[in-house]
Scaffold this active site. Structure first.
Site, mmCIF file in Angstrom:
data_model
loop_
_atom_site.group_PDB
_atom_site.id
_atom_site.type_symbol
_atom_site.label_atom_id
_atom_site.label_comp_id
_atom_site.label_asym_id
_atom_site.label_seq_id
_atom_site.Cartn_x
_atom_site.Cartn_y
_atom_site.Cartn_z
ATOM 1 N N PRO A 222 0.919 -1.297 -0.234
ATOM 2 C CA PRO A 222 0.370 -0.135 -0.286
ATOM 3 C C PRO A 222 1.279 1.174 -0.326
ATOM 4 C CG PRO A 222 -1.335 -1.752 1.368
ATOM 5 C CD PRO A 222 0.182 -2.500 1.165
ATOM 6 N N TYR A 223 2.073 1.216 0.403
ATOM 7 C CA TYR A 223 3.186 1.904 0.523
ATOM 8 C C TYR A 223 3.344 2.989 -1.056
ATOM 9 C CZ TYR A 223 6.929 4.548 0.592
ATOM 10 O OH TYR A 223 7.810 5.668 -0.766
ATOM 11 N N ALA A 224 4.097 2.123 -1.364
ATOM 12 C CA ALA A 224 4.341 1.883 -2.355
ATOM 13 C C ALA A 224 3.317 2.622 -3.444
ATOM 14 C CB ALA A 224 5.146 0.813 -3.707
#
Length: 329
Positions: free
Chosen positions: A140-142
């Site tokens: 999710p961060y990426a």
């Protein structure tokens, strides 16, 4: 030149601010201090608050009408935390960035340097990537970084703003003058875990040993944070020459892949006491990694990294020894 650095009290943002100041660029900082540190902005014009706070952003531009560009470093960045809290990460990194760019447009700001990430790339067979490589974010961060890049590109295509997205590889080290460094005592990345093991005299947990690399551990492009900071200075100074309209991505890395095992070897070549490794399972969101083979930064920005991995480790250890004193608050 004067720049607004959003997230300028954090690890990378504060180092960028120091590099800008050293280059004669005036700096204004906006930071919520959720993860940033007040000590890192003590000598700069500072506004505590959120990038989504329209009235606050309006006040900054009213009080500093000569701001020429914005560096957007404000984000949550921990991969496992993004897996555990994707809603929070999309809200902080995407929704608030959309609000922020709307505020910039309203205030006539036409230049933005965006802190993106090499985590948005998919792994290619040789584990190297260029700016034209396929995107395949694995956490999710990426994905928040990839979504932001696409969002900014759509906006820059028709609105009076241009966006340079700097895709960072893996920052290590500290400001060589020890003004700033990692604010977290226990960071979650590999080098942070090595320093933790070194300080606690415990083995380093080597997470993931079955990746398709030369030694089974993940591979990264470890770049000194000061080299990242000077790349931002070059991007600001050459912004108009590099980008006439729209948006553009530029990789910032050393061009050399270092596996986690090799990073540990480099660590032990610098540290006064060696750290042993214990093999463990992958963490949620862990990927094989990649490193850059692009010369776009060299061609367009006239920039190339000057610090080695060993120097980054040495500066990280030096910072770790003084961190509690610098961040006494």
């Amino acid at each position: 030149m004067k720049v607004l650095i959003a997230g300028g009290a954090g690890y990378i943002g504060s180092t960028v601010a120091s590099a800008c100041s050293d280059a004669g660029i005036d700096v204004v900082v906006l930071d919520s201090l959720i993860t940033g540190r007040r000590e890192f902005v003590a000598d700069r014009p500072f506004y505590e608050g959120d990038i989504a706070d329209g009235p606050l952003v309006d006040r900054i531009f009213a009080e500093h009408p000569d701001i020429d560009a914005v560096v957007h470093c404000a984000a949550l960045i921990v991969v496992p935390a993004s897996v555990a809290d994707p809603v929070g990460y999309y809200r902080a990194n995407v929704a608030k960035s959309l609000d922020f760019v709307e505020h910039l447009l309203r205030n006539g700001c036409s230049r933005m340097v965006f802190s993106s990430s090499a985590a948005i790339y998919g792994a290619e067979p040789d584990l190297t990537v260029t700016e034209d490589s396929a995107l395949d974010p694995q956490s999710p961060y990426a994905r928040t970084k990839a979504v932001c890049e696409g969002m900014f590109a759509d906006i820059a295509a028709t609105q009076p703003i241009r966006v340079l997205s700097l895709r960072y590889f893996n920052p290590i080290g500290a400001d060589p003058r020890m003004r700033t460094g990692l604010q977290l005592r226990r960071p979650s990345h590999a080098l942070g875990k090595m320093i933790e093991a070194y300080e606690d005299k415990t083995p380093f947990p080597l997470t993931g040993t079955d990746f398709p690399t030369r030694d089974g551990s993940g591979i990264r492009d470890y770049i000194h944070v000061w080299d990242l900071a000077t790349a931002h200075v070059a991007a600001l100074q050459r912004f108009d020459a590099v980008l006439e309209r729209g948006s553009l991505a530029i990789n910032l890395g050393t061009g050399t892949g270092t596996t986690v095992r090799e990073l540990l070897d480099a660590f032990n070549s610098v540290a006064d006491e060696p750290v042993a490794a214990v093999e463990t399972e992958r963490r949620p969101g862990d990927v094989v990694g990649a490193y850059t083979r692009s010369d776009r930064a060299r061609t367009l920005l006239g920039w190339e990294p000057r610090h080695s991995v060993a120097q980054g480790i040495r500066h990280s250890l030096e910072w770790a020894r003084i961190r509690e004193k610098v961040l006494a608050g």
